[in-house]
Motif scaffolding. Structure first.
Motif, PDB file in Angstrom:
ATOM      1  N   ARG A   1      37.789  33.102  -3.540  1.00  0.00           N
ATOM      2  CA  ARG A   1      37.656  31.645  -3.616  1.00  0.00           C
ATOM      3  C   ARG A   1      36.194  31.224  -3.770  1.00  0.00           C
ATOM      4  O   ARG A   1      35.886  30.243  -4.462  1.00  0.00           O
ATOM      5  CB  ARG A   1      38.260  31.000  -2.365  1.00  0.00           C
ATOM      6  CG  ARG A   1      39.761  31.186  -2.262  1.00  0.00           C
ATOM      7  CD  ARG A   1      40.322  30.442  -1.067  1.00  0.00           C
ATOM      8  NE  ARG A   1      41.727  30.741  -0.861  1.00  0.00           N
ATOM      9  CZ  ARG A   1      42.492  30.126   0.039  1.00  0.00           C
ATOM     10  NH1 ARG A   1      41.973  29.185   0.826  1.00  0.00           N
ATOM     11  NH2 ARG A   1      43.770  30.450   0.169  1.00  0.00           N
ATOM     12  N   ILE A   2      35.286  31.955  -3.129  1.00  0.00           N
ATOM     13  CA  ILE A   2      33.859  31.669  -3.292  1.00  0.00           C
ATOM     14  C   ILE A   2      33.453  31.869  -4.750  1.00  0.00           C
ATOM     15  O   ILE A   2      32.738  31.041  -5.339  1.00  0.00           O
ATOM     16  CB  ILE A   2      33.014  32.566  -2.360  1.00  0.00           C
ATOM     17  CG1 ILE A   2      33.242  32.195  -0.896  1.00  0.00           C
ATOM     18  CG2 ILE A   2      31.526  32.452  -2.713  1.00  0.00           C
ATOM     19  CD1 ILE A   2      32.631  33.176   0.096  1.00  0.00           C
ATOM     20  N   GLU A   3      33.888  32.980  -5.333  1.00  0.00           N
ATOM     21  CA  GLU A   3      33.560  33.266  -6.737  1.00  0.00           C
ATOM     22  C   GLU A   3      34.133  32.183  -7.656  1.00  0.00           C
ATOM     23  O   GLU A   3      33.485  31.772  -8.631  1.00  0.00           O
ATOM     24  CB  GLU A   3      34.105  34.639  -7.132  1.00  0.00           C
ATOM     25  CG  GLU A   3      33.435  35.814  -6.431  1.00  0.00           C
ATOM     26  CD  GLU A   3      32.085  36.157  -7.035  1.00  0.00           C
ATOM     27  OE1 GLU A   3      31.554  35.370  -7.846  1.00  0.00           O
ATOM     28  OE2 GLU A   3      31.546  37.227  -6.690  1.00  0.00           O
ATOM     29  N   GLU A   4      35.322  31.730  -7.346  1.00  0.00           N
ATOM     30  CA  GLU A   4      35.952  30.681  -8.144  1.00  0.00           C
ATOM     31  C   GLU A   4      35.149  29.385  -8.064  1.00  0.00           C
ATOM     32  O   GLU A   4      34.941  28.695  -9.072  1.00  0.00           O
ATOM     33  CB  GLU A   4      37.384  30.469  -7.643  1.00  0.00           C
ATOM     34  CG  GLU A   4      38.236  29.576  -8.512  1.00  0.00           C
ATOM     35  CD  GLU A   4      39.664  29.514  -7.998  1.00  0.00           C
ATOM     36  OE1 GLU A   4      39.886  28.933  -6.909  1.00  0.00           O
ATOM     37  OE2 GLU A   4      40.552  30.066  -8.667  1.00  0.00           O
TER      38      GLU A   4
ATOM     39  N   LEU B   1      45.736  28.830  12.422  1.00  0.00           N
ATOM     40  CA  LEU B   1      44.359  28.335  12.402  1.00  0.00           C
ATOM     41  C   LEU B   1      43.374  29.469  12.127  1.00  0.00           C
ATOM     42  O   LEU B   1      42.415  29.306  11.366  1.00  0.00           O
ATOM     43  CB  LEU B   1      44.022  27.671  13.737  1.00  0.00           C
ATOM     44  CG  LEU B   1      44.750  26.370  14.062  1.00  0.00           C
ATOM     45  CD1 LEU B   1      44.431  25.922  15.491  1.00  0.00           C
ATOM     46  CD2 LEU B   1      44.369  25.274  13.074  1.00  0.00           C
ATOM     47  N   LEU B   2      43.618  30.614  12.750  1.00  0.00           N
ATOM     48  CA  LEU B   2      42.721  31.755  12.578  1.00  0.00           C
ATOM     49  C   LEU B   2      42.727  32.235  11.133  1.00  0.00           C
ATOM     50  O   LEU B   2      41.659  32.465  10.529  1.00  0.00           O
ATOM     51  CB  LEU B   2      43.142  32.880  13.524  1.00  0.00           C
ATOM     52  CG  LEU B   2      42.373  34.197  13.430  1.00  0.00           C
ATOM     53  CD1 LEU B   2      40.882  33.981  13.609  1.00  0.00           C
ATOM     54  CD2 LEU B   2      42.906  35.200  14.456  1.00  0.00           C
ATOM     55  N   ARG B   3      43.906  32.387  10.563  1.00  0.00           N
ATOM     56  CA  ARG B   3      43.995  32.858   9.173  1.00  0.00           C
ATOM     57  C   ARG B   3      43.357  31.858   8.214  1.00  0.00           C
ATOM     58  O   ARG B   3      42.620  32.239   7.300  1.00  0.00           O
ATOM     59  CB  ARG B   3      45.457  33.107   8.809  1.00  0.00           C
ATOM     60  CG  ARG B   3      46.067  34.297   9.542  1.00  0.00           C
ATOM     61  CD  ARG B   3      47.532  34.498   9.196  1.00  0.00           C
ATOM     62  NE  ARG B   3      48.073  35.685   9.845  1.00  0.00           N
ATOM     63  CZ  ARG B   3      49.002  35.666  10.799  1.00  0.00           C
ATOM     64  NH1 ARG B   3      49.512  34.506  11.214  1.00  0.00           N
ATOM     65  NH2 ARG B   3      49.425  36.796  11.342  1.00  0.00           N
ATOM     66  N   ASP B   4      43.627  30.570   8.430  1.00  0.00           N
ATOM     67  CA  ASP B   4      43.039  29.546   7.562  1.00  0.00           C
ATOM     68  C   ASP B   4      41.517  29.556   7.655  1.00  0.00           C
ATOM     69  O   ASP B   4      40.819  29.389   6.645  1.00  0.00           O
ATOM     70  CB  ASP B   4      43.568  28.155   7.940  1.00  0.00           C
ATOM     71  CG  ASP B   4      45.006  27.946   7.507  1.00  0.00           C
ATOM     72  OD1 ASP B   4      45.525  28.758   6.721  1.00  0.00           O
ATOM     73  OD2 ASP B   4      45.615  26.947   7.962  1.00  0.00           O
ATOM     74  N   ALA B   5      40.998  29.735   8.856  1.00  0.00           N
ATOM     75  CA  ALA B   5      39.549  29.717   9.051  1.00  0.00           C
ATOM     76  C   ALA B   5      38.878  30.917   8.378  1.00  0.00           C
ATOM     77  O   ALA B   5      37.763  30.802   7.861  1.00  0.00           O
ATOM     78  CB  ALA B   5      39.217  29.699  10.536  1.00  0.00           C
ATOM     79  N   LEU B   6      39.536  32.063   8.366  1.00  0.00           N
ATOM     80  CA  LEU B   6      38.948  33.252   7.749  1.00  0.00           C
ATOM     81  C   LEU B   6      38.979  33.195   6.231  1.00  0.00           C
ATOM     82  O   LEU B   6      38.079  33.699   5.556  1.00  0.00           O
ATOM     83  CB  LEU B   6      39.682  34.514   8.226  1.00  0.00           C
ATOM     84  CG  LEU B   6      39.369  34.985   9.643  1.00  0.00           C
ATOM     85  CD1 LEU B   6      40.267  36.157  10.026  1.00  0.00           C
ATOM     86  CD2 LEU B   6      37.904  35.379   9.793  1.00  0.00           C
ATOM     87  N   VAL B   7      39.985  32.563   5.690  1.00  0.00           N
ATOM     88  CA  VAL B   7      40.176  32.603   4.242  1.00  0.00           C
ATOM     89  C   VAL B   7      39.464  31.463   3.524  1.00  0.00           C
ATOM     90  O   VAL B   7      39.183  31.540   2.322  1.00  0.00           O
ATOM     91  CB  VAL B   7      41.688  32.586   3.905  1.00  0.00           C
ATOM     92  CG1 VAL B   7      42.273  31.182   3.963  1.00  0.00           C
ATOM     93  CG2 VAL B   7      41.939  33.224   2.558  1.00  0.00           C
ATOM     94  N   THR B   8      39.127  30.404   4.237  1.00  0.00           N
ATOM     95  CA  THR B   8      38.555  29.214   3.610  1.00  0.00           C
ATOM     96  C   THR B   8      37.032  29.288   3.628  1.00  0.00           C
ATOM     97  O   THR B   8      36.428  29.382   4.698  1.00  0.00           O
ATOM     98  CB  THR B   8      39.030  27.945   4.339  1.00  0.00           C
ATOM     99  OG1 THR B   8      40.469  27.947   4.387  1.00  0.00           O
ATOM    100  CG2 THR B   8      38.560  26.698   3.616  1.00  0.00           C
ATOM    101  N   TYR B   9      36.421  29.219   2.463  1.00  0.00           N
ATOM    102  CA  TYR B   9      34.975  29.441   2.369  1.00  0.00           C
ATOM    103  C   TYR B   9      34.155  28.231   2.796  1.00  0.00           C
ATOM    104  O   TYR B   9      32.986  28.363   3.170  1.00  0.00           O
ATOM    105  CB  TYR B   9      34.582  29.827   0.940  1.00  0.00           C
ATOM    106  CG  TYR B   9      34.769  28.715  -0.070  1.00  0.00           C
ATOM    107  CD1 TYR B   9      33.789  27.749  -0.263  1.00  0.00           C
ATOM    108  CD2 TYR B   9      35.937  28.614  -0.810  1.00  0.00           C
ATOM    109  CE1 TYR B   9      33.966  26.724  -1.175  1.00  0.00           C
ATOM    110  CE2 TYR B   9      36.128  27.597  -1.719  1.00  0.00           C
ATOM    111  CZ  TYR B   9      35.135  26.646  -1.905  1.00  0.00           C
ATOM    112  OH  TYR B   9      35.322  25.631  -2.792  1.00  0.00           O
ATOM    113  N   ASP B  10      34.730  27.030   2.721  1.00  0.00           N
ATOM    114  CA  ASP B  10      33.942  25.819   2.997  1.00  0.00           C
ATOM    115  C   ASP B  10      34.263  25.212   4.358  1.00  0.00           C
ATOM    116  O   ASP B  10      34.174  24.004   4.555  1.00  0.00           O
ATOM    117  CB  ASP B  10      34.146  24.776   1.891  1.00  0.00           C
ATOM    118  CG  ASP B  10      35.613  24.393   1.687  1.00  0.00           C
ATOM    119  OD1 ASP B  10      36.485  25.054   2.285  1.00  0.00           O
ATOM    120  OD2 ASP B  10      35.876  23.439   0.927  1.00  0.00           O
ATOM    121  N   GLN B  11      34.621  26.058   5.306  1.00  0.00           N
ATOM    122  CA  GLN B  11      34.829  25.582   6.670  1.00  0.00           C
ATOM    123  C   GLN B  11      33.496  25.187   7.291  1.00  0.00           C
ATOM    124  O   GLN B  11      32.430  25.666   6.900  1.00  0.00           O
ATOM    125  CB  GLN B  11      35.463  26.685   7.532  1.00  0.00           C
ATOM    126  CG  GLN B  11      36.879  27.029   7.163  1.00  0.00           C
ATOM    127  CD  GLN B  11      37.871  25.989   7.644  1.00  0.00           C
ATOM    128  OE1 GLN B  11      37.491  24.880   7.996  1.00  0.00           O
ATOM    129  NE2 GLN B  11      39.135  26.354   7.640  1.00  0.00           N
TER     130      GLN B  11
END
Length: 213
Positions: A127-130, A87-97
């Protein structure tokens, strides 16, 4: 993703073992009842639900001071630890949380090795840039939103949001690469929980039936 699972697992992990009211007290100490859905009912429900799912081990100990049934202390299982870090890794990497998920992830990011946290945040920036590129493929910010009518304001908002998130994330990465904060592989961990008898200056003072369990 719901922030409550990450918050509850993170609070229990900091204690090693904690009963429900300790977890509630910690989350109120962090102000999570104001910026997330971490209300007493949802906290106690999450503890019981994750115990049923095998993410927490429930230990019955002496009856609570309020009387009634024995108080339950919770401890992360191996599966719970794995779920916490997922959960922690997913939350840090996902820009639209959601904002509460991102806030919770920032609070726990030092549980990771520094290099991994930086890598995840760099992936977030990518991912934000994409996402931004996909927006400007149909909308030219320099032309202004009016060209597309009032709907152009939506795309204008998306571009500004992407720019703000990218800039903030890049600045955070720079601070971490410069050595800010103490991460999991570097020394004594950050302690952000209250001792059992320590007064919480931010407690709501509202009672809940789950407090005694």
């Amino acid at each position: 993703m719901s922030a409550i699972r990450l918050l509850v697992l993170g609070a229990v992990r900091m204690h090693g073992r904690a009963h429900g009211y300790q977890v509630r007290n910690d989350l109120e100490y962090w102000g999570a009842h104001e910026w997330s859905n971490a209300k007493p009912g949802s906290i106690y429900h999450a503890l019981k639900q994750m115990a049923k799912q095998g993410l927490l081990h429930a230990h019955e100990i002496a009856p609570s001071t309020a009387g009634g049934p024995p108080r339950t202390e919770y401890e992360l299982t191996d599966a719970g630890t794995e779920e916490y870090f997922t959960l922690l890794r997913d939350a840090l990497v996902t820009y639209d949380q959601r904002g509460d998920v991102k806030t919770a992830a920032l609070g726990f990011m030092v549980d990771l090795p520094r290099a991994e946290a930086v890598t995840l945040l760099k992936e977030r920036t990518r991912r934000i840039e994409e996402w931004r590129a996909s927006v400007v493929a149909h909308y030219v910010p320099e032309d202004g939103p009016e060209r597309l009518g009032h709907i152009g304001e939506i795309m204008n908002m998306w571009v500004h949001t992407a720019d703000s998130e990218r800039d903030w994330t890049s600045e955070l990465i720079e601070r971490l690469e410069d050595g800010a904060y103490t991460f999991a592989d570097e020394g004594d961990p950050f302690i952000g929980v209250l001792a059992e008898d320590e007064e919480n200056p931010y407690a709501t003072g509202q009672s809940h039936p789950g407090d005694a369990l």
